[in-house]
Design a protein around this motif. Sequence first.
Motif, short mmCIF file in Angstrom:
data_model
loop_
_atom_site.label_atom_id
_atom_site.label_comp_id
_atom_site.label_asym_id
_atom_site.label_seq_id
_atom_site.Cartn_x
_atom_site.Cartn_y
_atom_site.Cartn_z
N LYS A 1 0.83 -1.21 0.00
CA LYS A 1 0.00 0.00 0.00
C LYS A 1 0.87 1.26 0.00
N ARG A 2 1.93 1.25 0.80
CA ARG A 2 2.83 2.40 0.86
C ARG A 2 3.49 2.64 -0.49
N LEU A 3 3.95 1.55 -1.12
CA LEU A 3 4.59 1.68 -2.43
C LEU A 3 3.62 2.19 -3.48
N GLN A 4 2.37 1.71 -3.45
CA GLN A 4 1.37 2.18 -4.40
C GLN A 4 1.10 3.67 -4.23
N HIS A 5 1.00 4.09 -2.99
CA HIS A 5 0.77 5.52 -2.71
C HIS A 5 1.96 6.36 -3.19
N GLU A 6 3.16 5.90 -2.92
CA GLU A 6 4.35 6.64 -3.34
C GLU A 6 4.45 6.71 -4.86
N LEU A 7 4.12 5.61 -5.54
CA LEU A 7 4.13 5.59 -7.00
C LEU A 7 3.10 6.56 -7.55
N PHE A 8 1.92 6.57 -6.96
CA PHE A 8 0.87 7.49 -7.40
C PHE A 8 1.32 8.93 -7.26
N ARG A 9 1.95 9.26 -6.13
CA ARG A 9 2.42 10.63 -5.92
C ARG A 9 3.48 11.04 -6.93
N THR A 10 4.36 10.10 -7.32
CA THR A 10 5.40 10.46 -8.29
C THR A 10 4.84 10.67 -9.68
N LEU A 11 3.68 10.07 -9.97
CA LEU A 11 3.08 10.21 -11.29
C LEU A 11 2.26 11.49 -11.45
N LEU A 12 1.90 12.11 -10.34
CA LEU A 12 1.14 13.36 -10.41
C LEU A 12 2.04 14.49 -10.92
N PRO A 13 1.51 15.33 -11.80
CA PRO A 13 2.32 16.46 -12.26
C PRO A 13 2.53 17.47 -11.13
N LYS A 14 3.67 18.12 -11.13
CA LYS A 14 3.99 19.12 -10.12
C LYS A 14 3.23 20.41 -10.41
N ASP A 15 2.70 21.00 -9.38
CA ASP A 15 2.01 22.28 -9.48
C ASP A 15 3.03 23.37 -9.20
N GLU A 16 3.06 24.38 -10.03
CA GLU A 16 4.03 25.46 -9.86
C GLU A 16 3.85 26.19 -8.53
N ALA A 17 2.63 26.19 -8.00
CA ALA A 17 2.35 26.92 -6.77
C ALA A 17 2.68 26.12 -5.51
N ASP A 18 3.06 24.86 -5.63
CA ASP A 18 3.30 24.01 -4.47
C ASP A 18 4.34 24.56 -3.51
N GLU A 19 5.30 25.30 -3.99
CA GLU A 19 6.37 25.82 -3.13
C GLU A 19 6.05 27.18 -2.53
N ARG A 20 4.90 27.73 -2.87
CA ARG A 20 4.56 29.07 -2.40
C ARG A 20 4.00 29.05 -0.98
N ASP A 21 3.96 30.23 -0.37
CA ASP A 21 3.35 30.41 0.95
C ASP A 21 1.84 30.51 0.77
N CYS A 22 1.09 30.50 1.87
CA CYS A 22 -0.36 30.60 1.74
C CYS A 22 -0.97 31.36 2.91
N ILE A 23 -2.26 31.65 2.74
CA ILE A 23 -3.06 32.28 3.77
C ILE A 23 -4.12 31.29 4.20
N LEU A 24 -4.28 31.12 5.49
CA LEU A 24 -5.28 30.22 6.05
C LEU A 24 -6.40 31.05 6.65
#
Length: 142
Positions: free
Chosen positions: A46-69
């Motif tokens: 299950k862990r390997l499947q989850h990790e594989l799934f995460r690596t296949l998702l495209p990176k979002d340019e905004a992922d490294e940005r700060d945010c407001i909650l």
Amino acid sequence: MELIKELRSKQKEIEGLTSLVTNSVEEKDMREMAAEELLEAVEEEKRLQHELFRTLLPKDEADERDCILEVRAGTGGEEASLFAMDIFKMYEKYSQNNGWKFDTIDIMESAVKGYKEASGTISGSGVYGKLKFESGIHRVQV
């Protein structure tokens, strides 16, 4: 490719352990050991499947940005404001545990010292990428 190879190897291991558990009728100790290893192997799969799934998702340019909650008390009166306060404080501690900087922008308290509304900024590495799917009476935005 390494993750796929590792996942396939784990799946073969699970097949072998399943066969061992079902076919070793006479050897109780062997069957119990195989059953324990099978549970561990399934969790690892299950862990390997989850990790594989995460690596296949495209990176979002905004992922490294700060945010407001923003957290707002929902329907429910004073209990909702106390819950909103708990949620806001939970995110503050979560931010600190991840090494992020948390700054409170504004808090509007209710009559029982809960929060009608609260907002804050969260800064650090990968903040938005970790929090972008949060939803409910609170929201996260870039």
